[in-house]
Design a protein around this motif. Structure first.
Motif, short mmCIF file in Angstrom:
data_model
loop_
_atom_site.label_atom_id
_atom_site.label_comp_id
_atom_site.label_asym_id
_atom_site.label_seq_id
_atom_site.Cartn_x
_atom_site.Cartn_y
_atom_site.Cartn_z
N ASN A 242 0.83 -1.21 0.00
CA ASN A 242 0.00 0.00 0.00
C ASN A 242 0.86 1.26 0.00
OD1 ASN A 242 -2.55 1.48 0.29
ND2 ASN A 242 -1.85 1.91 2.35
N LEU A 243 1.94 1.26 0.79
CA LEU A 243 2.84 2.42 0.82
C LEU A 243 3.54 2.58 -0.53
CD1 LEU A 243 4.29 2.24 4.41
CD2 LEU A 243 3.35 4.28 3.34
N ALA A 244 3.95 1.47 -1.15
CA ALA A 244 4.58 1.56 -2.47
C ALA A 244 3.62 2.19 -3.47
CB ALA A 244 5.01 0.17 -2.93
N TRP A 247 3.41 5.95 -2.87
CA TRP A 247 4.61 6.67 -3.32
C TRP A 247 4.68 6.75 -4.84
CZ3 TRP A 247 6.76 10.00 -0.49
CH2 TRP A 247 6.91 9.83 0.88
N VAL A 248 4.10 5.76 -5.56
CA VAL A 248 4.00 5.86 -7.03
C VAL A 248 3.16 7.08 -7.39
CG1 VAL A 248 3.01 4.81 -9.08
CG2 VAL A 248 4.35 3.43 -7.52
N ALA A 249 1.99 7.19 -6.76
CA ALA A 249 1.11 8.33 -7.04
C ALA A 249 1.76 9.65 -6.66
CB ALA A 249 -0.21 8.15 -6.28
N PHE A 250 2.58 9.62 -5.59
CA PHE A 250 3.26 10.83 -5.14
C PHE A 250 4.41 11.21 -6.06
CE2 PHE A 250 5.84 13.48 -2.31
CZ PHE A 250 4.85 14.26 -1.72
N LYS A 257 10.32 1.92 -4.79
CA LYS A 257 11.15 0.73 -5.00
C LYS A 257 11.57 0.12 -3.67
CE LYS A 257 12.94 1.84 -9.59
NZ LYS A 257 14.15 2.15 -10.40
N TYR A 258 11.80 0.94 -2.66
CA TYR A 258 12.21 0.42 -1.34
C TYR A 258 11.11 -0.48 -0.77
CZ TYR A 258 12.91 0.29 3.70
OH TYR A 258 13.04 -0.15 5.00
N TYR A 259 9.87 0.03 -0.76
CA TYR A 259 8.78 -0.76 -0.18
C TYR A 259 8.43 -1.96 -1.05
CZ TYR A 259 7.93 2.61 3.53
OH TYR A 259 8.06 3.39 4.64
N MET A 260 8.58 -1.81 -2.38
CA MET A 260 8.34 -2.95 -3.27
C MET A 260 9.35 -4.06 -3.00
SD MET A 260 7.21 -1.59 -7.02
CE MET A 260 7.28 -3.27 -7.60
N LEU A 279 1.15 -6.57 -5.73
CA LEU A 279 2.45 -5.99 -6.06
C LEU A 279 2.48 -5.56 -7.52
CD1 LEU A 279 5.16 -5.49 -4.58
CD2 LEU A 279 5.97 -7.65 -5.53
N ALA A 280 1.84 -6.37 -8.39
CA ALA A 280 1.78 -6.03 -9.81
C ALA A 280 1.01 -4.74 -10.03
CB ALA A 280 1.13 -7.18 -10.58
N ASN A 281 0.00 -4.46 -9.20
CA ASN A 281 -0.73 -3.19 -9.30
C ASN A 281 0.20 -2.00 -9.22
OD1 ASN A 281 -3.26 -4.17 -9.65
ND2 ASN A 281 -4.11 -3.40 -7.76
N VAL A 282 1.15 -2.07 -8.26
CA VAL A 282 2.08 -0.96 -8.06
C VAL A 282 2.98 -0.81 -9.29
CG1 VAL A 282 3.90 -0.05 -6.59
CG2 VAL A 282 2.03 -1.35 -5.58
N GLN A 283 3.53 -1.94 -9.77
CA GLN A 283 4.41 -1.88 -10.95
C GLN A 283 3.66 -1.35 -12.16
OE1 GLN A 283 5.44 -6.13 -10.55
NE2 GLN A 283 7.58 -5.51 -10.44
N ALA A 284 2.42 -1.81 -12.35
CA ALA A 284 1.64 -1.36 -13.50
C ALA A 284 1.34 0.14 -13.42
CB ALA A 284 0.34 -2.15 -13.58
N SER A 285 1.02 0.62 -12.22
CA SER A 285 0.77 2.06 -12.04
C SER A 285 2.01 2.87 -12.40
CB SER A 285 0.35 2.34 -10.59
OG SER A 285 -0.84 1.68 -10.27
#
Length: 670
Positions: A242-244, A247-250, A257-260, A279-285
């Motif tokens: 969730n934090l990753a 931070w993508v949106a931010f 990358k640290y939290y991922m 986790l893939a959600n974060v990478q895709a975003s």
């Protein structure tokens, strides 16, 4: 958010002593479990089981169990959209409460909170049936009932339910205000997992308001409370993902990358593959922010087979499918995108996610209109307007900062008023005679006694919850350990066996040497697997065991060494042991490969309080600290010590390198 469920856990232990006859007690407990298992799959069966339990409880005249079954019948009928039946059992339960109170008096009742519980359950039933106004009235009445009896936990839970109610309706300022009020209550308790859920609710609300700073602040608080509350590891990984995402949106790629990385390590170590879609959600975003939709599509499709819907939260499934549908439609795969959007609508309807449903229904209506399927287009357009009607007052969001500031100011104002009241009261006491002073002292002692009784009750509740939580955590760890040993361990053993057989028949000595190296590597992998299993099979480990594992690892390098074995009676957590062991591995690899060391010294010291220091020193050539890079493994060691709230120190010169790892013990062996 599922905080309403916490009511069950916080009061469940009251029901464990509800019958005087042991045979009836066992039967009642069995029916409770069966009803809970059937409530989501077969609501009629669940209702029948609850009614049977109510009859048995009445025969045994068990006050606690009678109240329990009335409450659960209200909840079951509410979930089945049978509000008339829910109201019927509410009034029956209320009549039972009034009758018992008249006979015994409130102070002698086994469950004097029943009236508050009944109002809270009925409030949840009306909420499930979208009657939010009536739900809010019932919750407020429950709030009054809990407050009269000084049940602070009940007050906190109801305030959290009111926050979720406001969140469903899109009234974000009210939701934030209620969440903050609930958090102020649970901050004074040891229910850290509840506080973590509340912080996550605040974070989600801020995110919906596009206030990423506030969302990140409370998401980090949620992770801290999860770690403090001894959560199971999947909870930590979810918080890191969730934090990753935030931070993508931010726009902070480094922190993303640290939290991922932390989350990916946890998923791979514990084989929690069902978390890979999140986790893939974060990478895709991240890729979508760079307009690289093809890469985003590949990442999501690769993770889709791991989407096990009975293991992750429905909201997480919604987020994954929503992102996948966006990518598919953008890259031209419109038909598949439409199918996924229709799945999403089912999630929206089941969870009352009206704010999210507004956009999804409108997108489906537009897609079907373009495809000239006007019947479907009209259907989803009606859904769009329905969702929109259920969402209230977004203009109120603009006033949120002012409301929050007023809330904080009111807290400070109340504190000042309390200080002034204390000063005035002290002046008044001076003017009174000795008799009044004695009365005040007696009242103070009585207050302390009441506080002590309440505090003792809270500690007993917490102790029972921790025992259940530790049992569940231990069982999961044992299961993972067995899976690792039976599957990966067996495969490694088979590989080594086949290599050894090939060595026996191989004539070419060069091939024999290569095969022996492969055999040694597979043996080393088996050893490392055993160490990982060793660390996951238990919650705590003797320091002596960790030192022994470190010594065995150092012996592999055939290098002169010394190692102290003091303080063998100290105990550390399994997570601490694993991170310290991996850090020593990094240090040893650097000493042998880069420093040309011929001697290693490992010294263990006990510092003040619960601190332990492991000092690793070699006699190698050393290196310039200014030239240290992440490639040396130094950053990995720093991260590992930070994860267990430890300390990392490094000193290097021409005479060698010294590394100090400081961490905490749990308790002495008794």
């Amino acid at each position: 958010m599922k905080i309403g469920v916490f009511t069950i856990f916080l009061y469940l232990f009251f029901t464990l002593f509800s019958a005087n006859v042991s045979g009836q007690l066992n039967e009642i407990d069995r029916l409770k479990v069966e009803a809970n298992n059937a409530r989501f799959s077969n609501t009629n069966e669940a209702s029948s089981i609850l009614l049977k339990g109510l009859q048995i409880a009445k025969k045994s005249n068990s006050e606690l169990d009678i109240g329990y079954f009335y409450r659960k019948l209200i909840s079951e009928k509410g979930n089945a959209q049978q509000l008339d039946s829910a109201l019927y059992y509410f009034h029956k339960g209320l009549s039972f409460y009034e009758s018992t109170r008249n006979q015994k008096g409130v102070e002698n009742m086994e469950d004097n909170l029943l009236k508050a519980h009944l109002h809270s359950e009925l409030g949840e039933a009306f909420s499930a049936n979208l009657d939010f106004d009536q739900s809010r009235k019932l919750y407020n009445q429950a709030l009054i009932e809990y407050g009269v009896l000084n049940d602070f936990i009940g007050v906190g839970i109801v305030k959290t339910n009111l926050a979720n109610l406001a969140l469903k309706q899109g009234d974000f300022p009210t939701a934030i205000q209620a969440f903050l009020s609930s958090k102020s209550i649970f901050d004074t308790t040891e229910y850290h997992y509840v506080t973590a859920e509340i912080c996550q609710g605040i974070s989600s609300t801020y995110e919906k308001m596009s206030n990423l700073t506030g969302a990140i602040q409370f998401a980090e608080q949620s992770l801290a409370y999860i770690k403090k509350g001894d959560y199971e590891y999947p909870g930590i990984i979810n918080a890191q993902i969730n934090l990753a995402k935030l931070w993508v949106a931010f726009g902070d790629t480094l922190k993303m990358k640290y939290y991922m990385k932390r989350a990916e390590e946890g998923i791979d170590t514990l084989s929690l593959h069902y978390l890979k879609p999140m986790l893939a959600n974060v990478q895709a975003s991240y890729f979508m922010n760079k307009n690289d939709f093809e890469s985003a599509k590949q990442v999501l499709l690769a993770a889709e087979p791991n989407l096990i819907e009975n293991k992750i939260d429905a909201i997480q499934i919604f987020e994954f499918k929503r992102l996948l549908s966006d990518v598919l439609i953008t890259t031209g795969d419109i038909k598949k995108g439409e199918l996924i959007l229709r799945d999403i609508i089912e999630i929206v309807d089941s969870l009352d996610m009206f704010q999210e449903g507004v956009k999804v229904a409108k997108l489906l209506a537009d897609l079907y209109e373009e495809d000239q399927q006007y019947e479907y287009a009209y259907f989803f357009l009606k859904k769009h307007h329905f969702y929109k009607d259920q969402t209230i007052g977004f203009k109120q969001q603009k006033a949120f900062k002012e409301i929050e500031a007023k809330y904080q100011n009111s807290v400070q104002k109340n504190q000042l008023l309390e200080q002034k009241r204390q000063i005035d009261e002290a002046a008044w006491r001076i003017q009174q005679n000795e008799f009044l002073v004695i009365i005040l002292v007696l009242l103070l002692l009585l207050s302390l006694l009441i506080y002590g009784l309440i505090n003792r009750s809270l500690r007993l509740r917490k102790q029972k919850e921790l025992q259940a939580q530790h049992l569940k955590s231990s069982q999961e760890k044992l299961r993972i350990s067995r899976d690792l040993h039976d599957n990966i361990g067996a495969e490694l053993t088979l590989i080594k066996s086949k290599i050894d057989q090939r060595i026996y028949v191989e004539k070419d000595q060069a091939h024999v040497r290569e095969l022996k190296e492969l055999s040694n590597s597979s043996k080393y992998a088996m050893d490392e697997l055993r160490k990982t299993i060793w660390a996951t099979k238990t919650n705590q480990i003797m320091l002596a065991e960790l030192i022994e594992k470190i010594e065995v690892f150092i012996q592999r390098f055939e290098i002169d060494y010394s190692i102290s074995k003091n303080y063998s009676d100290l105990i550390i957590s399994a997570l601490t042991a694993l991170n310290v062991y991996r850090s020593v591995q990094e240090a040893m690899q650097n000493s042998v490969k880069h420093s040309n060391a011929t001697k290693i010294d490992v010294i263990v010291k006990k510092l003040k309080e619960r601190k332990i220091q492991l000092e690793f020193q070699d006699n190698g050539t050393g290196f310039e600290l200014a030239q240290v890079t992440e490639g040396n493994g130094v950053q990995n060691m720093k991260d590992r010590m930070s994860e267990i709230e430890g300390e990392f120190m490094l000193h290097s010169s021409q005479n060698g390198t010294k590394i100090k790892l400081t961490f905490l013990s749990m308790q002495n062996k008794k």
